[in-house]
Design an enzyme around this catalytic site. Structure first.
Site, PDB file in Angstrom:
ATOM      1  N   ASP A  82     -14.089  -3.889  -2.973  1.00 29.94           N
ATOM      2  CA  ASP A  82     -14.130  -3.684  -1.525  1.00 29.94           C
ATOM      3  C   ASP A  82     -15.551  -3.941  -1.078  1.00 29.94           C
ATOM      4  O   ASP A  82     -16.485  -3.315  -1.578  1.00 29.94           O
ATOM      5  CB  ASP A  82     -13.745  -2.238  -1.173  1.00 29.94           C
ATOM      6  CG  ASP A  82     -12.262  -1.987  -1.376  1.00 29.94           C
ATOM      7  OD1 ASP A  82     -11.453  -2.836  -0.985  1.00 29.94           O
ATOM      8  OD2 ASP A  82     -11.911  -0.931  -1.938  1.00 29.94           O
TER       9      ASP A  82
ATOM     10  N   ASP B 256       0.872  -1.171   0.000  1.00 34.22           N
ATOM     11  CA  ASP B 256       0.000   0.000   0.000  1.00 34.22           C
ATOM     12  C   ASP B 256       0.907   1.218   0.000  1.00 34.22           C
ATOM     13  O   ASP B 256       1.699   1.407   0.922  1.00 34.22           O
ATOM     14  CB  ASP B 256      -0.879   0.016   1.256  1.00 34.22           C
ATOM     15  CG  ASP B 256      -1.925  -1.096   1.239  1.00 34.22           C
ATOM     16  OD1 ASP B 256      -2.205  -1.630   0.147  1.00 34.22           O
ATOM     17  OD2 ASP B 256      -2.458  -1.432   2.317  1.00 34.22           O
TER      18      ASP B 256
END
Lengths: 255, 198
Positions: free
Chosen positions: A130, A11
């Protein structure tokens, strides 16, 4: 048979690898190219680079550091973050990515999946999803990179992954948000339901906290790959330990 | 050494160029038949779908340039499939350098398609391209169509059923896996390719 893949996800925020908990609060974990090479050396099967704020800031990933990572790496590299046009997807591939992962922009304009698949091939197109449970249903969320931008969409996860597959996605990464960052294991129930709907590979994301969690998600949800970020960055779990545990459970991995 | 990497269309050819760079070779992305004819080696990478790729090659006269190329030629992924006579993908007429027809991989509940991941490869015939590679080594594959086994098969892999993972017909070579993304063992195959006698 292909072996089960273990995929560390970097990330990235402002050019640095960060570690987040439930999408909020980040700590600096180092340089992306250095991290990617270290994971390759430890036996990562693939690397995902995710620019977590690109989509919310309406920009795409930095091609400069993408090339730097791709130049050093000799295992597959997928990139995610703010890719919202065919041109940007092509630029990512031309700067050394093997796959592009699209999430929020695909929800905004699902035709994007087909546009990229038609030109570069389905194998290049990963759709990231998500999802979390809302009133007993798994629902997809958008712009999850920052607390102030995150929003629920009207799309049910199970419908959306099938649509993404039909539109030409070559792989789905399902990030189960309720589990993300809390290290209690992958969302087996949600991943099992998703796997049953798909004929393309499914990658589990969100919840890994120990090697046994990888064994569980491969055995119980039969996913093709499992992705994790924070536990690898912090050194809490190392890739060779995960692979040994998965192999010891009788599953095939590349050691 | 100059290696012409054929520009077939849009795709991740940068990984191939970076891999050549790591091995000290100079990869040049080109769709110029004259440049290809002069290259010491040619790599035909896997980009897009078979019918579309063949259309692009023909439009630029690259099919003839590839058929006439006398030195080592390596097709990677779709590039290997294009070496065959035909592909079921879009009903494409391919280069016909290796006999046989490329078939789709049948999806099953336990076998997602594309076949995407690291799979063990078995060597069935000794060949300089596979020097230093042990049977059972893992390579990275990403494909929805597969090459049939035939006399040109020098290594096999299995996904539902066995397919040709590496094929060789004189100077014409093909691998279904991505050597540029198969770690150190993939680099070894590319190094072997660069070391083949002309």
């Amino acid at each position: 048979m292909p072996s089960k893949r273990i995929i560390p996800c970097l990330d990235v925020k402002a050019g640095r690898v960060v570690k987040g908990v439930r999408f909020e609060g980040h700590a600096d974990m180092g340089d992306p190219a250095e991290c990617a090479v270290r994971y390759r050396d430890e036996g990562a099967d693939e690397i995902v680079i995710y620019d977590i704020t690109a989509s919310a800031e309406r920009r795409t990933i930095d091609y400069g550091w993408l090339s730097k990572i791709a130049r050093a790496l000799d295992i597959p590299l997928a990139v995610a973050g703010g890719i919202r046009s065919l041109e940007q997807a092509i630029a990512c591939l031309e700067h050394g990515a093997d796959k592009v992962s699209i999430n929020s922009p695909a929800l905004e304009r699902p035709e994007l999946i087909t546009e990229i698949a038609d030109v570069a091939g389905s194998q290049c197109v990963v759709v990231g999803v998500d999802s979390r449970s809302v009133d007993g249903e798994w629902v997809t969320f958008q712009y999850t990179g920052a607390a102030e931008t995150i929003r629920k969409t009207p799309r049910r996860m199970l419908d959306w992954i099938v649509e993404a597959q039909e539109r030409g996605a070559g792989e789905i990464v399902l990030n189960c948000m309720d589990q993300d960052g809390v290290r209690r294991g992958y969302d087996i129930e949600q991943l099992t339901a998703a796997r049953a709907r798909l004929s393309i590979p499914l990658v589990a994301s969100g919840g890994a906290g120990e090697p046994q969690h990888f064994v569980d998600v491969f055995q119980k949800a039969d996913v093709s790959a499992a992705l994790a970020a924070g536990i690898f960055h912090s050194g809490a779990v190392r890739i060779p330990d995960v692979k040994r545990a998965v192999a010891a459970a009788g599953l095939e991995v590349r050691l | 050494m100059e290696v012409a990497v054929i520009k077939v269309g849009v795709g991740n050819t940068a990984s191939v160029l970076f891999a050549l760079e790591r091995l000290g070779a100079r990869g040049v992305l080109t769709d110029d038949p004259a440049r290809i004819a002069e290259a010491e080696r040619v790599i035909l990478p896997g980009v897009g779908a078979a019918a579309h790729a063949m259309q692009n090659l023909r439009a630029k006269g690259l099919d003839a340039a590839l058929r006439a190329f006398p030195r080592p030629l390596l097709g990677i992924c779709l590039g290997q499939q294009l070496l065959y006579e035909r592909s079921a993908e879009g009903g494409a007429e391919c280069l016909g350098l290796i006999p046989g027809e490329v078939e789709p991989i049948a999806a099953r509940p336990d076998l997602p398609v594309p076949h995407m991941g690291w799979t063990a490869m078995q060597i069935t015939q000794e060949h300089p391209l596979l020097e230093g590679v042990a049977s059972g080594a893992y390579f990275y594959f990403v494909h929805s169509f597969a090459c049939p086994l035939n006399a040109q098969t020098i290594a096999t892999a299995e996904y539902g059923r066995p397919f040709s993972a590496v094929s060789a017909q004189r100077n014409v070579l093909g691998c279904q896996f991505h050597p540029e993304r198969s770690g150190a063992i993939g680099a070894r195959v590319l190094k072997n390719f660069l070391s083949l006698p002309c």
